[in-house]
Design a protein around this motif. Structure first.
Motif, short mmCIF file in Angstrom:
data_model
loop_
_atom_site.label_atom_id
_atom_site.label_comp_id
_atom_site.label_asym_id
_atom_site.label_seq_id
_atom_site.Cartn_x
_atom_site.Cartn_y
_atom_site.Cartn_z
N GLU A 91 0.46 -0.65 0.04
CA GLU A 91 0.15 0.28 -0.38
C GLU A 91 1.15 0.93 -0.16
O GLU A 91 1.26 1.43 1.59
CB GLU A 91 -0.66 -0.10 1.18
N MET A 92 0.39 1.69 -1.16
CA MET A 92 2.26 2.77 -1.01
C MET A 92 3.70 3.33 -0.85
O MET A 92 4.05 3.33 -0.40
CB MET A 92 1.44 4.25 -0.45
N GLY A 93 3.20 1.84 -1.04
CA GLY A 93 5.21 1.26 -0.99
C GLY A 93 5.75 0.75 0.23
O GLY A 93 6.09 0.25 0.56
N ASN A 94 4.03 0.76 1.08
CA ASN A 94 4.67 0.00 2.72
C ASN A 94 4.41 -1.50 2.82
O ASN A 94 3.12 -1.16 2.04
CB ASN A 94 3.55 0.79 4.18
N LEU A 95 4.08 -1.78 4.04
CA LEU A 95 3.40 -3.57 3.86
C LEU A 95 2.41 -3.37 5.32
O LEU A 95 2.01 -2.54 5.45
CB LEU A 95 4.86 -4.04 4.93
N SER A 96 1.65 -4.42 3.86
CA SER A 96 -0.45 -4.05 4.21
C SER A 96 -0.18 -4.87 5.21
O SER A 96 0.62 -6.08 5.58
CB SER A 96 -0.54 -4.75 2.84
N PRO A 141 11.49 5.21 3.95
CA PRO A 141 10.77 5.65 5.61
C PRO A 141 10.92 4.94 6.61
O PRO A 141 11.16 5.43 7.32
CB PRO A 141 10.40 7.55 5.28
N LYS A 142 9.89 4.27 5.76
CA LYS A 142 9.57 3.25 7.02
C LYS A 142 9.86 1.86 7.15
O LYS A 142 9.56 0.52 7.57
CB LYS A 142 7.87 3.17 7.03
N PHE A 143 11.03 1.59 6.47
CA PHE A 143 11.29 0.54 5.94
C PHE A 143 12.03 -0.10 8.08
O PHE A 143 11.32 -1.39 7.96
CB PHE A 143 12.99 0.56 5.91
N LYS A 173 20.82 -1.25 8.33
CA LYS A 173 19.14 -1.20 8.33
C LYS A 173 18.27 -2.08 8.75
O LYS A 173 18.14 -2.61 9.55
CB LYS A 173 18.31 -0.40 7.09
N ILE A 174 18.93 -3.22 7.95
CA ILE A 174 17.84 -4.56 8.47
C ILE A 174 18.55 -5.37 9.64
O ILE A 174 18.38 -5.55 10.30
CB ILE A 174 18.83 -5.27 7.05
#
Length: 328
Positions: free
Chosen positions: A30-35, A76-78, A136-137
């Motif tokens: 959803e808009m590049g984010n996790l659903s 940004p929300k990764f 980041k991971i």
């Protein structure tokens, strides 16, 4: 006798089975984010006897060939969202690796840079980008990272003798063609606690590649097929060359080696792990068809995946089964 549902060691990790779920594409965003569908799918995977989960592709660069179908390390929300994903699997005692790679090299304001045209500045930029991504991971709480250097990803071309025609320190013999990746591995090992898995094509020099990766810090390997042709040779025994090469590698290194697909029934897998040096087998499409099928194998209600291997989940770049969708 070994069994796919043995609790076993995987270098620094403990797995509840010998089956590794390998990811591919991600369509449920959803808009590049996790659903919510993504979180639910990972929860179902983790609760149903998978030993190790490797995520769908996380793209290192925007505007990559597959970036529309994959997560972005630069979202940004990764860290926030993937931290929650890791927590879901860890609640079920299942480790999770982040699959990181790219196909198109877009660095330093240049697009689609060929491996032979990389400048030293470009190489250092790619290495820096990979190391920042690994951190980041790590911050997101993942257990490991899978370096995508097989199939048709960019690193597969870098280490391919036919593709890499460089005459500097990053071209020539196998060590030099691997050097960029070996340097990345060293820094990740020095700066994080991540388990490093390398996904490698079953090429002519894969045994030498495997030994070098082990020597310079890789914790495990996954041996996979080049994008083309199908790595299968018809002979009197109809043996799959991928099995033979993976067996040879597994017997030659002291780190875990995963067979990258090719089997989808419990009896064949148990026969393989008891007759070869291979101890781990990965799957992708059977989990798209049914993320809980391993529970059905374990309780004896099924012994073979019902996935038809139609490949629509690959060709249509989705993480969902089109056969099931059509039937519903």
């Amino acid at each position: 006798m070994k069994d796919i549902f043995d609790e076993c060691r995987f270098r620094d990790l403990t797995l509840k089975s010998r089956i590794v779920r390998t990811g591919l594409w991600e369509s449920q965003k959803e808009m590049g984010n996790l659903s919510p569908e993504i979180f639910l799918r990972y929860e179902r995977l983790a609760k149903n006897h998978v030993g190790l989960i490797v995520t769908e592709l996380i793209s290192l660069y925007a505007h990559d060939r597959f970036s529309d179908y994959s997560h972005s390390i630069n979202n940004p929300k990764f860290i926030k969202e993937f931290k929650y994903l890791a927590e879901i699997t860890h609640e079920n005692d299942v480790p999770i690796f982040a699959q990181l790679g790219f196909v198109n090299c877009n660095v330093n304001g240049k697009q689609n840079v060929d491996v032979n045209d990389l400048t030293l500045e470009d190489i250092r930029q790619i290495q820096s980008d990979y190391i920042v991504a690994a951190k980041k991971i790590s911050f997101a709480g993942f257990d490991g990272i899978q370096i995508a250097m097989g199939n048709n990803y960019y690193f597969s071309k870098l280490i391919d003798l036919k593709e890499n025609r460089r005459h500097d320190d990053y071209g020539g013999n196998t060590f030099k063609r691997l050097k960029m990746i070996l340097e990345i591995i060293k820094v990740i090992k020095d700066t994080t606690d991540l388990h490093i898995n390398c996904r490698v094509n079953a090429s002519d020099d894969v045994l030498e590649i495997a030994k070098l990766l082990e020597k310079y810090g890789a914790d495990s390997l996954q041996i996979t097929k080049p994008s083309s042709p199908q790595y299968f040779r018809k002979d009197s025994k109809d043996k799959n060359i991928l099995f033979e090469i993976t067996d040879e590698i597994a017997g030659s290194v002291n780190i875990p080696v995963i067979l990258g697909g090719g089997l989808s029934d419990i009896n064949s897998i148990n026969d393989l792990i008891n007759s070869t040096a291979i101890e781990f087998v990965s799957m992708q499409r059977p989990f798209v068809f049914n993320p809980t099928f391993l529970s059905e194998w374990k309780n004896g209600s099924e012994v073979e995946s019902l996935c038809r291997t139609c490949n629509n989940c690959y060709w249509k770049k989705t993480s969902t089964c089109h056969i099931i969708a059509e039937e519903e």
